[in-house]
Write a protein that holds these residues in place. Structure first.
Motif, PDB file in Angstrom:
ATOM      1  N   PRO A  35      30.191  41.104  47.875  1.00 34.32           N
ATOM      2  CA  PRO A  35      29.008  41.955  47.776  1.00 34.32           C
ATOM      3  C   PRO A  35      27.850  41.257  47.074  1.00 34.32           C
ATOM      4  O   PRO A  35      28.032  40.229  46.413  1.00 34.32           O
ATOM      5  N   ASN A  36      26.663  41.825  47.193  1.00 37.20           N
ATOM      6  CA  ASN A  36      25.503  41.306  46.486  1.00 37.20           C
ATOM      7  C   ASN A  36      25.767  41.311  44.983  1.00 37.20           C
ATOM      8  O   ASN A  36      26.366  42.243  44.442  1.00 37.20           O
ATOM      9  N   GLY A  37      25.311  40.245  44.312  1.00 38.44           N
ATOM     10  CA  GLY A  37      25.457  40.169  42.866  1.00 38.44           C
ATOM     11  C   GLY A  37      26.822  39.718  42.394  1.00 38.44           C
ATOM     12  O   GLY A  37      27.099  39.712  41.195  1.00 38.44           O
ATOM     13  N   ALA A  38      27.683  39.294  43.328  1.00 36.18           N
ATOM     14  CA  ALA A  38      29.042  38.900  42.950  1.00 36.18           C
ATOM     15  C   ALA A  38      29.084  37.533  42.278  1.00 36.18           C
ATOM     16  O   ALA A  38      30.026  37.224  41.551  1.00 36.18           O
ATOM     17  N   GLY A  39      28.082  36.692  42.550  1.00 30.97           N
ATOM     18  CA  GLY A  39      28.052  35.358  41.973  1.00 30.97           C
ATOM     19  C   GLY A  39      28.151  34.240  42.991  1.00 30.97           C
ATOM     20  O   GLY A  39      28.364  33.080  42.631  1.00 30.97           O
ATOM     21  N   LEU A 201      31.430  27.558  52.755  1.00 33.20           N
ATOM     22  CA  LEU A 201      30.444  28.431  53.384  1.00 33.20           C
ATOM     23  C   LEU A 201      30.311  29.709  52.572  1.00 33.20           C
ATOM     24  O   LEU A 201      31.300  30.409  52.343  1.00 33.20           O
ATOM     25  N   ILE A 202      29.110  30.000  52.124  1.00 32.29           N
ATOM     26  CA  ILE A 202      28.837  31.249  51.426  1.00 32.29           C
ATOM     27  C   ILE A 202      28.111  32.169  52.407  1.00 32.29           C
ATOM     28  O   ILE A 202      27.045  31.811  52.920  1.00 32.29           O
ATOM     29  N   THR A 203      28.704  33.309  52.708  1.00 33.32           N
ATOM     30  CA  THR A 203      28.114  34.176  53.729  1.00 33.32           C
ATOM     31  C   THR A 203      28.462  35.634  53.480  1.00 33.32           C
ATOM     32  O   THR A 203      29.460  35.952  52.816  1.00 33.32           O
ATOM     33  N   HIS A 204      27.636  36.515  54.009  1.00 35.66           N
ATOM     34  CA  HIS A 204      27.908  37.959  53.957  1.00 35.66           C
ATOM     35  C   HIS A 204      28.656  38.428  55.198  1.00 35.66           C
ATOM     36  O   HIS A 204      29.312  39.466  55.175  1.00 35.66           O
ATOM     37  N   TYR A 205      28.509  37.671  56.293  1.00 35.63           N
ATOM     38  CA  TYR A 205      28.898  38.209  57.585  1.00 35.63           C
ATOM     39  C   TYR A 205      29.869  37.300  58.328  1.00 35.63           C
ATOM     40  O   TYR A 205      29.946  36.094  58.090  1.00 35.63           O
ATOM     41  N   GLN A 206      30.567  37.898  59.258  1.00 33.97           N
ATOM     42  CA  GLN A 206      31.524  37.211  60.102  1.00 33.97           C
ATOM     43  C   GLN A 206      30.850  36.295  61.114  1.00 33.97           C
ATOM     44  O   GLN A 206      31.429  35.307  61.556  1.00 33.97           O
ATOM     45  N   ARG A 207      29.612  36.588  61.489  1.00 39.39           N
ATOM     46  CA  ARG A 207      29.028  35.985  62.693  1.00 39.39           C
ATOM     47  C   ARG A 207      28.988  34.457  62.652  1.00 39.39           C
ATOM     48  O   ARG A 207      29.247  33.810  63.666  1.00 39.39           O
ATOM     49  N   LEU A 208      28.690  33.854  61.493  1.00 42.48           N
ATOM     50  CA  LEU A 208      28.706  32.392  61.420  1.00 42.48           C
ATOM     51  C   LEU A 208      30.125  31.867  61.581  1.00 42.48           C
ATOM     52  O   LEU A 208      30.342  30.795  62.160  1.00 42.48           O
ATOM     53  N   LEU A 209      31.098  32.649  61.123  1.00 41.30           N
ATOM     54  CA  LEU A 209      32.493  32.223  61.187  1.00 41.30           C
ATOM     55  C   LEU A 209      33.046  32.275  62.604  1.00 41.30           C
ATOM     56  O   LEU A 209      34.131  31.757  62.864  1.00 41.30           O
ATOM     57  N   ASP A 210      32.304  32.905  63.525  1.00 38.50           N
ATOM     58  CA  ASP A 210      32.678  32.830  64.937  1.00 38.50           C
ATOM     59  C   ASP A 210      32.475  31.421  65.481  1.00 38.50           C
ATOM     60  O   ASP A 210      33.143  31.013  66.441  1.00 38.50           O
TER      61      ASP A 210
END
Length: 251
Positions: A35-39, A201-210
């Motif tokens: 989540p946002n703010g996790a570090g 890889l630091i990411t919020h979403y799955q899409r790059l991991l596709d």
């Protein structure tokens, strides 16, 4: 390649990382989600040595050496590359000048011969062509007037030229459309998927991991890694979000 043990770090007097441990071996791709703010970004900045991010406890070794004892430019020369969520503009400095200066500075620190102008342009042209970036754009000031996708492709060109051992990519997928995402993903795979390299890889979403398939996925919450798994964990997080995982670990 990288061993992080009980890492604590703060910025502006606020504790952000609170006992983070992680091991990355050569040939592996790890994804950090949370989540946002996790570090997540703080982790990248701390490893790269960004001023204002102070390590208060723990250790980090990179290729068998104490990373935290090195200055930022020494970390880069040792083979660490940080890609930014929002690559900055540098008016008045051309991409070609910036990249040749950076590459040759690293080569000097490694005891290697510097590249001549002609040698460097050959390397730069090959990387730009592979990422669909017009060579004329490398003659323009760094990122000035570039779209979001062009900035990220330009950063991949930088990574290809520098040729690091470990790439830490902070939300590289941010602001990319579908075509640009595929191009950037292909660039990461081409440059960094190798037995002697690794990627965080630091990411919020799955899409790059596709496009860039991770070997391991980690959930970062409140400054610690609270869960780890394989690529399927990212799909679960995409479906269910972070709240349940964070709640379970806090219980």
């Amino acid at each position: 390649m990288l061993t992080i043990s009980n890492l604590h770090a703060e910025t502006a007097g606020k504790a952000i990382l609170k006992g983070l441990s992680l091991t990355i071996n050569a040939g592996e791709i790890h994804a950090i989600m949370g989540p946002n703010g996790a570090g997540k970004s703080t982790l990248g900045y701390t490893l790269a040595g960004r001023p204002g991010y102070e390590v208060t406890d723990g250790s980090v070794t990179f290729l068998g050496e104490d990373l935290l004892e090195k200055a930022p430019h020494e970390r880069a020369a040792a083979g660490l590359f940080l890609g930014f969520q929002y690559p900055v503009e540098i008016p008045g400095v051309s991409n070609v000048q910036f990249l040749r200066t950076a590459l040759n500075a690293q080569r000097r620190l490694r005891g290697q011969a510097e590249l001549s102008g002609g040698e460097f342009l050959k390397v730069a042209r090959a990387q730009a062509d592979a990422l669909g970036l017009n060579m004329d754009m490398l003659k323009r000031p760094v990122n000035v007037g570039f779209s979001g996708g062009e900035k990220k492709r330009n950063e991949m060109v930088q990574m290809g030229i520098i040729d690091p051992r470990l790439a830490i990519l902070d939300e590289t997928d941010s602001g990319l459309d579908i075509d640009a995402l595929r191009t950037v993903g292909d660039g990461i795979n081409r440059i960094m998927r190798a037995p002697d390299k690794a990627v965080l890889l630091i990411t919020h979403y799955q899409r790059l991991l596709d496009y860039v398939k991770p070997d391991f996925v980690h959930v970062l919450a409140d400054g610690r890694i609270v869960r780890s798994g394989g690529a399927e964990l990212a799909l679960e997080l995409e479906r269910e979000g972070y709240a349940e995982t964070v709640r379970e670990q806090a219980a």
